[in-house]
Motif scaffolding. Structure first.
Motif, PDB file in Angstrom:
ATOM      1  N   UNK A   1      24.146  63.589  19.288  1.00 45.33           N
ATOM      2  CA  UNK A   1      24.162  65.058  19.572  1.00 45.33           C
ATOM      3  C   UNK A   1      22.789  65.434  19.268  1.00 45.33           C
ATOM      4  N   UNK A   2      21.936  64.744  18.586  1.00 47.51           N
ATOM      5  CA  UNK A   2      20.428  65.514  18.381  1.00 47.51           C
ATOM      6  C   UNK A   2      19.653  65.391  19.665  1.00 47.51           C
ATOM      7  N   UNK A   3      19.337  66.476  20.021  1.00 45.19           N
ATOM      8  CA  UNK A   3      18.364  66.216  21.300  1.00 45.19           C
ATOM      9  C   UNK A   3      16.913  65.909  21.357  1.00 45.19           C
ATOM     10  N   UNK A   4      16.965  64.597  20.745  1.00 48.64           N
ATOM     11  CA  UNK A   4      15.648  63.941  20.515  1.00 48.64           C
ATOM     12  C   UNK A   4      15.691  62.509  20.719  1.00 48.64           C
ATOM     13  N   UNK A   5      14.775  61.985  21.604  1.00 47.44           N
ATOM     14  CA  UNK A   5      14.886  60.511  21.820  1.00 47.44           C
ATOM     15  C   UNK A   5      13.686  59.834  21.323  1.00 47.44           C
ATOM     16  N   UNK A   6      12.724  60.578  20.808  1.00 44.16           N
ATOM     17  CA  UNK A   6      11.713  60.270  20.244  1.00 44.16           C
ATOM     18  C   UNK A   6      11.085  60.776  18.914  1.00 44.16           C
ATOM     19  N   UNK A   7      10.357  60.249  18.075  1.00 52.03           N
ATOM     20  CA  UNK A   7       9.636  61.000  17.050  1.00 52.03           C
ATOM     21  C   UNK A   7       8.823  62.239  17.274  1.00 52.03           C
ATOM     22  N   UNK A   8       8.170  62.211  18.286  1.00 48.23           N
ATOM     23  CA  UNK A   8       7.575  63.521  18.706  1.00 48.23           C
ATOM     24  C   UNK A   8       8.580  64.509  19.228  1.00 48.23           C
ATOM     25  N   UNK A   9       9.731  64.063  19.750  1.00 51.84           N
ATOM     26  CA  UNK A   9      10.579  64.981  20.204  1.00 51.84           C
ATOM     27  C   UNK A   9      11.562  65.607  18.789  1.00 51.84           C
TER      28      UNK A   9
END
Length: 313
Positions: free
Chosen positions: A130-138
């Motif tokens: 559910x966390x809206x991040x698919x990369x470390x920068x995001x």
């Protein structure tokens, strides 16, 4: 007189003293395991005991002696006779416990001597889907946008996962919460339920959940990318100043003769070079470490300094 003459002659021969010091204890060797049976550290100790026995020509056994987060076993080995009969299957977690023990009665650096690196257990940063991040920068951007609202589950104050999550927090320039759990199974119950959002945990445990689509992996904590997970960047690549492995290694009491330590190190290195052993280690989600004791000593010192620094914050 003949025996005396031979003894005197032996004393004059180069290396005679070193050879005598390198003699193995006839009563055999016991590898003390600081935790209960069944875990990774216990499994590695028993694998090493099984393979060291024929190589050394003496019985090598593993003995579980749990308690005080591993300190009981570590102190017992530190105080044992330095004759090679008692070894410790060290885990990095012991240093974290030691650094957070106010009345610590021994110094791991000066009272334990490195024998050989057995395996390193890489960790992976995972988030709930559910966390809206698919990369470390995001992820770093999302953390900045949600100060104080993100929970990164950890296994103890000052633990390696806590250190990694704190490094992420500082890099993002924000704040997070760090609920403490007694182990990864209960932590994962809350992580999968979305009650916490992040964890920096053992790759061998978390990656099966990632492959099932129940968690999302964003980075690994090793200095270089893992061959098994080449798509995942390291935390260092992502600008987070953290790298490390949970180390399992053999240690002896300080004062153990250098020739004996060298003999044990050579045998451990030989075992870790065996294809079957490397395959077994890889199957546990672990990595074989550098074979020389000097590299192990440097890693041991680094982990101890990190643990003490984290305990003082």
């Amino acid at each position: 007189m003949l025996r005396l003459a031979l003894a005197l002659l032996a004393g004059l021969l180069p290396g005679a003293s070193a050879l005598a010091q390198a003699e193995l204890p006839a009563r055999g060797i016991t590898i003390i395991v600081p935790y209960a049976a069944g875990g990774v550290t216990d499994t590695l100790a028993r694998l090493m005991a099984e393979r060291l026995t024929p190589r050394l020509g003496v019985n090598v056994l593993a003995e579980n002696r749990s308690g005080a987060g591993g300190l009981i076993a570590a102190q017992a080995v530190a105080r044992a006779r330095p004759d090679g009969a008692t070894l410790l299957m060290h885990s990095s977690a012991i240093l974290v416990v030691a650094a957070n023990t106010p009345d610590l009665r021994f110094d791991p650096i000066t009272e334990l001597a490195p024998v050989g690196f057995v395996a390193g257990l890489p960790a992976v940063l995972v988030v709930n889907p559910a966390v809206p991040a698919r990369s470390m920068p995001e992820l770093l951007g999302w953390l900045r946008a949600n100060p104080g609202r993100v929970n990164c589950g950890i296994l103890g104050e000052g633990s390696t996962d806590h250190q990694a999550c704190k490094a992420i927090e500082r890099t993002a320039g924000t704040t997070m919460e760090f609920p403490v759990y007694r182990g990864l199974p209960p932590l994962n119950i809350d992580l999968l339920a979305g009650l916490i959002q992040m964890n920096f945990g053992s790759a061998s445990i978390q990656m099966p959940l990632v492959r099932e689509g129940r968690l999302r992996a964003l980075a690994v904590g090793t200095a270089q990318r893992l061959a098994e997970l080449p798509e995942l960047p390291t935390l260092l690549e992502s600008g987070v100043p953290y790298d490390g492995l949970a180390v399992n290694a053999l240690f002896a009491p300080a004062g153990t003769p250098a020739p004996l330590l060298a003999r044990l190190n050579a045998e451990v290195a030989g075992i870790m070079a065996e294809p079957a052993m490397r395959e077994r280690i890889a199957g546990m989600g672990a990595l074989p470490g550098p074979p020389d004791a000097a590299s192990l000593a440097a890693t041991f010192r680094r982990d101890w300094d990190r643990a003490r620094a984290a305990a003082q914050r």
